[in-house]
Design an enzyme around this catalytic site. Structure first.
Site, mmCIF file in Angstrom:
data_model
loop_
_atom_site.group_PDB
_atom_site.id
_atom_site.type_symbol
_atom_site.label_atom_id
_atom_site.label_comp_id
_atom_site.label_asym_id
_atom_site.label_seq_id
_atom_site.Cartn_x
_atom_site.Cartn_y
_atom_site.Cartn_z
ATOM 1 N N TRP A 107 -8.723 -3.083 -12.246
ATOM 2 C CA TRP A 107 -8.236 -2.781 -10.891
ATOM 3 C C TRP A 107 -7.823 -1.324 -10.781
ATOM 4 C CZ3 TRP A 107 -10.239 -5.708 -7.635
ATOM 5 C CH2 TRP A 107 -10.287 -7.103 -7.798
ATOM 6 N N ASP B 76 0.161 -0.444 -7.052
ATOM 7 C CA ASP B 76 -0.563 -1.645 -6.627
ATOM 8 C C ASP B 76 0.225 -2.821 -7.205
ATOM 9 O OD1 ASP B 76 -2.236 -3.812 -6.308
ATOM 10 O OD2 ASP B 76 -3.989 -2.897 -7.271
ATOM 11 N N LYS C 45 -1.938 -13.549 -3.798
ATOM 12 C CA LYS C 45 -1.393 -13.994 -5.085
ATOM 13 C C LYS C 45 0.039 -14.517 -4.944
ATOM 14 C CE LYS C 45 -4.984 -11.393 -6.941
ATOM 15 N NZ LYS C 45 -5.583 -10.075 -6.824
HETATM 16 C C1 PLP Z 1 -6.516 -9.132 -6.762
HETATM 17 C C2 PLP Z 1 -6.183 -7.714 -6.999
HETATM 18 C C3 PLP Z 1 -6.789 -6.682 -6.280
HETATM 19 C C4 PLP Z 1 -7.897 -6.920 -5.263
HETATM 20 O O1 PLP Z 1 -7.392 -7.433 -4.122
HETATM 21 P P1 PLP Z 1 -8.328 -7.660 -2.827
HETATM 22 O O2 PLP Z 1 -7.321 -8.111 -1.834
HETATM 23 O O3 PLP Z 1 -9.331 -8.688 -3.196
HETATM 24 O O4 PLP Z 1 -8.948 -6.369 -2.481
HETATM 25 C C5 PLP Z 1 -6.367 -5.388 -6.524
HETATM 26 N N1 PLP Z 1 -5.420 -5.112 -7.429
HETATM 27 C C6 PLP Z 1 -4.826 -6.088 -8.158
HETATM 28 C C7 PLP Z 1 -3.774 -5.729 -9.149
HETATM 29 C C8 PLP Z 1 -5.195 -7.412 -7.964
HETATM 30 O O5 PLP Z 1 -4.597 -8.371 -8.672
#
Ligand code: PLP
Length: 358
Positions: free
Chosen positions: A102, A169, A193
């Site tokens: 990511w 993030d 999540k």
């Molecule tokens: C799931 C995830 C993403 C991607 O998220 P999307 O909403 O599908 O773009 C980005 N960063 C992390 C840390 C994630 O767990």
């Protein structure tokens, strides 16, 4: 009806109480004779939901007045682009800590916008730990980290102390533990999540940064647009924000983030204990000091046993345990809505499976 023990990495488990409430309100939201999805986003009923989601998030995360809360679409992945588009200026360098794919993707998008620098990385060791030797470049615009690494199963315990703006993030651990929001210039998280269903992305941004967004940016890619319109410039994902508001109410009922954090630590502890006491049958992917309380990554002795493990787990209603293809093995995602009972059932299963093989 039997609900699955849901260990999906994302989209992932939602609290049963939240789903039941949404079901109850689905056909007739607050005596409107309509579902929330059918209401105008300019109606007073929807506006109250929108307002409540922001107010509750501010309260639960203790977000100071210096920061704005924005609701966007496009997932965390669009933030990989929006962060540099808004905050990386000519002559500046976006600094990134690489801790799994990511963060790799985040940096890859920034490269399309301007200069980047790897400030630290654990790539050469399969992202098994959180690196602490951070070396910023000259003219650093910001340092970008991923607070919890969904794929590798690592998590920052202490955030780095740096002299530049810190951006995180937090897609896979927002609201799972207390954090000091004032230390961050910008936090972003896709909701699917810990916050609700997919479709809404939360951005928490320090207000002075809004001025950095260039007027030449497309309107929908400028943070200022969302700030100036309370995220109502265009039609927001109303159902996702409604679900977010219900999840936030649920977190409050659980005793807030502090209580959730304690529960999450206990859930993670029983799983890691099971791995550590398995005499090498299960091996944790992450180094102990970097272990995530959200995504527990582990391997079995071989591919064949992994397949057998996943198939038998599924028969027992334990779903979503396959590891990400880049790491292999297994991963149990134990976000806020995955309760202790699910973790206990998984531990029981893991112990029985091992004893039947060994
Ligand atoms: C799931 C995830 C993403 C991607 O998220 P999307 O909403 O599908 O773009 C980005 N960063 C992390 C840390 C994630 O767990």
């Amino acid at each position: 009806m039997k609900r699955a023990y849901n260990f999906n990495a994302g989209p992932s488990a939602l609290p049963l109480a939240v789903l039941e409430r949404a079901q109850k309100e689905l056909l007739n939201f607050q005596q409107t004779g309509m579902s929330i999805m059918e209401l105008s986003h300019r109606s007073k009923e929807y506006d109250a939901v929108h307002e409540r989601a922001e107010t509750l998030l501010r309260k639960l995360m203790n977000i100071p007045d210096t920061h704005d809360v924005l609701f966007l679409q496009g997932g965390a992945s669009l933030q990989f682009s929006m962060v540099p588009m808004n905050l990386l200026k000519e002559g500046e360098v976006g600094n990134y800590v690489l801790t799994d794919s990511w963060s790799d993707k985040a940096m890859k998008e920034a490269k399309k916008v301007g200069a980047t620098h790897v400030a630290a990385s654990s790539k050469e060791e399969q992202y098994t730990y959180i690196p602490t030797n951070i070396e910023l470049s000259e003219r650093a615009a910001y340092l970008h980290i991923t607070s919890n690494n969904t794929i590798a199963g690592t998590q920052w315990r202490e955030f780095p102390n740096v002299a530049v703006d810190l951006i995180a993030d937090m897609s896979s651990d927002i609201l799972s533990r207390n954090i000091d929001v004032s230390r961050f210039a910008l936090i972003y998280a896709g909701a699917q999540k810990n916050l609700g269903p997919s479709g809404v992305t939360v951005v928490i941004i320090r207000k002075d940064l809004l001025a950095k967004g260039d007027d030449h940016l497309p309107t929908m890619l400028n943070y200022r647009t969302y700030s100036e319109s309370r995220s109502l410039y265009n039609t927001p994902p109303t159902f996702a924000i409604y679900m977010l508001s219900l999840v936030l109410e649920w977190v409050e009922e659980q005793g807030g983030v502090q209580a959730i954090e304690k529960k999450n630590a206990e859930k993670a502890a029983i799983l890691y204990r099971c791995i550590d006491e398995s005499e090498g049958f299960y091996k944790g992917h992450a180094k102990k000091e970097s272990r995530s309380h959200m995504n527990v990554t582990f391997t079995l002795p071989n591919e064949e046993l992994t397949k057998k493990f996943l198939a038998e787990a599924k028969e027992k209603g334990l779903i979503g345990l396959a590891g990400h293809r880049s790491v292999g093995g297994c991963r149990a995602s134990i976000y806020n809505a995955v309760d202790m009972e699910a973790c206990e059932v998984l531990v029981q299963f893991m112990e029985t499976f091992r004893k039947n093989i060994f």
